[in-house]
Design an enzyme around this catalytic site. Structure first.
Site: not given
Ligand code: NDP
Length: 245
Positions: A153, A157
């Site tokens: 991860y 990033k």
């Molecule tokens: P979630 O898992 O809640 O949401 C991610 C979304 O992306 C889901 O709807 C998922 O779909 C979708 N997704 C996954 N794979 C794919 C793909 N191949 N194509 C299209 N969509 C896809 O994650 P977060 O909201 O927590 O995170 C969002 C972003 O923020 C990410 O990039 C994460 O790395 C980043 N981030 C999050 C942090 C945190 O504390 N939560 C901290 C730092 C960064 P499905 O649910 O169907 O798999």
């Protein structure tokens, strides 16, 4: 953002949904991409009703180059242009490096980094031709500082940060800006699962003394997406309560 068109990957839930709400509240029309069509269309119709903007949910896997290309073309055909693109889709598959399975390394790099590359290439071509646009990539502070248990991860990033800076340099002369937001610990389903002990330890590293919310990330994205940041490109904005300085 009034009348602008924004695409958000992984926009059906979590931070992506918070970003969608923030942009919709500012008057943007939205296209939400997510792997599951039902999730994308359900969130899209809810936001269209709540905010009175045009909002469409589409099933697009960001790792599928053809699907991404076609979805950008379809968005331009239907909405007329794409002003804002948010590379938000991302996953984790945590484990210590010495025990990390190759498939977990590959999958995280494929979705988080290659997916961002494919989307940037497809939408960047269109935006450069249109001579306007703002791309915002969701990175993470662990891409800057590393994190035990997240070799895949944090590498993905860190790659997103490098990709942000390079695409910002390549697209700047065409009036297209590219920036990243690097969230720290954000209250989501992921962090809710952590034990009380781990949460207390983490809080000790955050000068502002609390976890962030998806809304905090969305505010930073909205700033970088809109004209208030017109003279900013190639930057990484940390939203982490001061954890990394
Ligand atoms: P979630 O898992 O809640 O949401 C991610 C979304 O992306 C889901 O709807 C998922 O779909 C979708 N997704 C996954 N794979 C794919 C793909 N191949 N194509 C299209 N969509 C896809 O994650 P977060 O909201 O927590 O995170 C969002 C972003 O923020 C990410 O990039 C994460 O790395 C980043 N981030 C999050 C942090 C945190 O504390 N939560 C901290 C730092 C960064 P499905 O649910 O169907 O798999």
């Amino acid at each position: 953002m009034q009348g602008k068109v924004a695409i958000i990957t992984g926009g059906a839930r979590g931070i992506g949904e918070a970003i969608a709400k923030k942009l919709a509240a500012a008057g943007a029309n939205l296209i939400l991409w997510d792997v599951l069509e039902d999730a994308a269309t359900e969130t899209a119709s809810r936001l269209a009703g709540e905010y009175g903007v045009k909002c469409k949910g589409v099933a697009v896997d960001v790792t599928d180059a053809d699907a991404v290309e076609n979805a950008v073309k379809a968005a331009v055909d239907e909405f007329g242009c794409v002003d804002v693109f948010v590379n938000n889709a991302g996953i984790t598959r945590d484990g210590l490096l010495l025990r990390m399975k190759e498939e977990d390394w590959d999958l995280v790099l494929k979705i988080n980094l290659k997916g961002t590359f494919l989307c940037t290439k497809a939408v960047g071509r269109f935006m450069c031709k249109a001579r306007k646009g703002s791309i915002v990539n969701i990175a993470s502070v662990v891409g800057i500082m590393g994190n035990a248990g997240q070799a895949n991860y944090s590498a993905s990033k860190a790659g997103v940060i490098g990709l942000t800076k390079t695409s910002a340099k390549e697209f700047a002369s065409r009036g297209v800006r590219v920036n990243a937001v690097a969230p720290g610990y954000i209250r989501t389903a992921m962090t809710d699962k952590l034990s009380e002990e781990v949460r207390t330890t983490m809080l000790g590293f955050i000068p502002l003394g609390e976890f962030g919310s998806p809304d905090d990330v969305a505010d930073a994205v909205a700033f970088l997406a809109g004209d208030a940041s017109r003279y900013i490109t190639g930057q990484v904005l940390k939203v982490d309560g001061g954890m990394v300085m």
